[in-house]
Design a protein around this motif. Structure first.
Motif, short mmCIF file in Angstrom:
data_model
loop_
_atom_site.label_atom_id
_atom_site.label_comp_id
_atom_site.label_asym_id
_atom_site.label_seq_id
_atom_site.Cartn_x
_atom_site.Cartn_y
_atom_site.Cartn_z
N VAL A 203 0.99 -1.22 0.03
CA VAL A 203 0.10 -0.04 -0.01
C VAL A 203 1.01 1.21 -0.18
O VAL A 203 0.73 2.21 -0.65
CB VAL A 203 -0.89 -0.07 1.22
CG1 VAL A 203 -1.71 1.28 1.23
CG2 VAL A 203 -1.90 -1.18 1.16
N GLY A 204 2.01 1.12 0.86
CA GLY A 204 3.03 2.49 0.83
C GLY A 204 3.50 2.52 -0.52
O GLY A 204 3.80 3.60 -0.82
N VAL A 205 4.02 1.49 -0.97
CA VAL A 205 4.67 1.75 -2.46
C VAL A 205 3.87 2.30 -3.54
O VAL A 205 4.11 3.11 -4.31
CB VAL A 205 5.15 0.63 -2.89
CG1 VAL A 205 5.73 0.48 -4.49
CG2 VAL A 205 6.31 -0.08 -2.06
N ALA A 206 2.36 1.45 -3.43
CA ALA A 206 1.36 2.14 -4.30
C ALA A 206 1.08 3.60 -4.12
O ALA A 206 1.04 4.66 -5.11
CB ALA A 206 0.17 1.38 -4.03
N ARG A 207 0.99 4.10 -2.90
CA ARG A 207 0.56 5.56 -2.70
C ARG A 207 1.89 6.37 -2.98
O ARG A 207 1.65 7.50 -3.59
CB ARG A 207 0.45 5.72 -1.15
CG ARG A 207 -0.89 5.12 -0.59
CD ARG A 207 -1.13 5.19 0.75
NE ARG A 207 -2.33 4.71 1.11
CZ ARG A 207 -2.90 4.55 2.36
NH1 ARG A 207 -2.17 5.01 3.45
NH2 ARG A 207 -4.00 4.29 2.75
N GLN A 208 3.29 5.78 -2.60
CA GLN A 208 4.46 6.39 -3.12
C GLN A 208 4.37 6.96 -4.58
O GLN A 208 4.68 8.05 -5.20
CB GLN A 208 5.68 5.86 -2.58
CG GLN A 208 6.84 6.76 -3.01
CD GLN A 208 8.14 5.72 -2.81
OE1 GLN A 208 8.00 4.61 -2.65
NE2 GLN A 208 9.36 6.37 -2.62
N ARG A 209 4.09 5.70 -5.47
CA ARG A 209 4.11 5.94 -6.99
C ARG A 209 2.93 6.76 -7.39
O ARG A 209 3.07 7.62 -8.44
CB ARG A 209 4.13 4.49 -7.64
CG ARG A 209 5.32 3.65 -7.49
CD ARG A 209 5.05 2.11 -7.80
NE ARG A 209 6.35 1.47 -7.69
CZ ARG A 209 6.51 0.28 -7.85
NH1 ARG A 209 5.40 -0.56 -8.42
NH2 ARG A 209 7.53 -0.22 -7.88
N GLN A 210 1.93 6.66 -6.63
CA GLN A 210 0.80 7.62 -6.95
C GLN A 210 1.27 8.89 -6.86
O GLN A 210 0.77 9.99 -7.62
CB GLN A 210 -0.45 7.44 -6.14
CG GLN A 210 -1.73 7.99 -6.62
CD GLN A 210 -2.10 7.72 -8.05
OE1 GLN A 210 -2.17 6.67 -8.79
NE2 GLN A 210 -2.53 8.84 -8.86
N ALA A 211 1.60 9.01 -5.76
CA ALA A 211 2.19 10.61 -5.31
C ALA A 211 3.29 11.15 -6.41
O ALA A 211 3.14 12.34 -6.92
CB ALA A 211 2.86 10.61 -4.04
N ILE A 212 3.92 10.35 -6.94
CA ILE A 212 5.16 10.66 -7.81
C ILE A 212 4.65 10.95 -9.07
O ILE A 212 4.80 11.93 -9.77
CB ILE A 212 6.32 9.66 -7.87
CG1 ILE A 212 7.07 9.57 -6.60
CG2 ILE A 212 7.14 9.78 -9.24
CD1 ILE A 212 8.12 8.23 -6.69
N THR A 213 3.58 10.07 -9.54
CA THR A 213 3.02 10.31 -10.73
C THR A 213 2.08 11.74 -10.62
O THR A 213 2.21 12.71 -11.70
CB THR A 213 1.99 9.09 -11.01
OG1 THR A 213 2.71 7.88 -11.16
CG2 THR A 213 1.34 9.23 -12.55
N ASP A 214 1.38 12.04 -9.66
CA ASP A 214 0.59 13.08 -9.42
C ASP A 214 1.48 14.38 -9.53
O ASP A 214 1.34 15.46 -10.11
CB ASP A 214 -0.07 13.25 -8.27
CG ASP A 214 -1.21 12.02 -8.17
OD1 ASP A 214 -1.46 11.69 -9.19
OD2 ASP A 214 -1.71 11.68 -7.13
#
Length: 293
Positions: A203-214
């Motif tokens: 979940v943390g990795v997914a949120r991190q990648r989502q934040a980078i993408t955003d």
């Protein structure tokens, strides 16, 4: 205060009773207190009996039904009955030997019908059987049996050692079962914790990648609005080059100096950008296909 006899008189204490004869024949019992005797009429105090409770320990060796030799330590508490003290004085010469003989007889008649384990569990029944038999016999001789206690049961030393080893083996077996259950619970809890940690890590990795993408999307939009004539590809290349050199700087400034070999050249940043862009495009294409289906 003890008993005292002074020829013509006698003082008998509270816990005793005296026996009085006339011309060698029993006449009466002398109760506690001061008594006077007339020797000219043949009166004489011939003895005293204590009415206190006495204790007799008897050790009996016998064999059980399963052929185990044991020793039983029996404690008999008895006393003289005041009203029948003359029978106790005249009938029995050695009451202890008489009591001991009856205890031997009763115990050796009951114990051989029991196994060793039953003997430990039913020692109270043996004591009651001895009490009933002794009470019935000794009351005729002026004695009252107050209590009988089976103090100890002592098997042969080899038998005791074997029993202790059996008990120890059973306890070790039970301890092994408990230990196995505890280890099982520990492994299950550990697996559950690892699964939860991996889930939370994902979940943390997914949120991190989502934040980078955003963040990248926002940077591209801001740059495009402020700088006219720039395409998204050019902005992405610029961001990737900036991130690449920031990474190289962080590696060089690390407190723990570690040699890291990475491909480095003028076109390397462009290659990385192309790979990321292709990956994002493929992901977007796959999402569109899934929505069409």
């Amino acid at each position: 205060m003890g008993n005292g006899f002074f020829g013509f008189c006698a003082c008998i204490d509270q816990a005793s009773i005296g026996v009085v004869e006339r011309w060698g024949r029993f006449e009466k019992l002398a109760q506690p207190g001061l008594h006077f005797f007339n020797p000219f009429k043949g009166q004489c105090l011939v003895g005293f009996l204590s009415t206190r409770i006495s204790s007799l320990d008897v050790r009996i060796e016998t064999k059980t039904k399963d052929n185990v030799f044991v020793q039983l330590l029996c404690s008999i508490q008895y006393r003289v009955v005041r009203q029948n003290a003359d029978d106790a004085f005249y009938e029995l010469e050695n009451p202890k030997e008489q009591i001991q003989a009856y205890v031997f007889d009763v115990v050796r008649a009951i114990v051989p019908r029991m196994n060793l384990d039953d003997l430990f569990e039913q020692k109270g029944e043996i004591a009651r059987a001895v009490l009933d038999e002794l009470e019935k016999v000794m009351r005729e001789y002026g004695y009252s049996i107050e209590h009988i206690l089976m103090v100890d049961i002592i098997p042969d030393a080899a038998v005791r050692k074997a029993m202790n080893e059996i008990n120890a083996a059973q306890r070790l077996q039970l301890a092994s079962v408990y230990k196995g259950e505890a280890e099982k619970v520990l492994l299950v809890k550990k697996a559950e914790a690892e699964a939860e940690a991996k889930y939370l890590g994902g979940v943390g990795v997914a949120r991190q990648r989502q934040a980078i993408t955003d963040g990248l999307r926002e940077n591209i939009l801001n740059f495009s609005n402020k700088v006219d004539g720039t395409s998204a590809k050019e902005i992405m290349d610029l961001i990737m080059v900036t991130q690449y050199f920031d990474t190289i700087r962080d590696l060089g400034n690390s407190s723990k100096n570690t040699t890291v070999f990475i491909p480095h050249g003028p076109g390397h940043a462009r290659d990385i950008g192309d790979q990321i862009r292709n990956g994002m495009m493929e992901a977007a294409s796959a999402r569109v296909l899934d929505e069409d289906v």
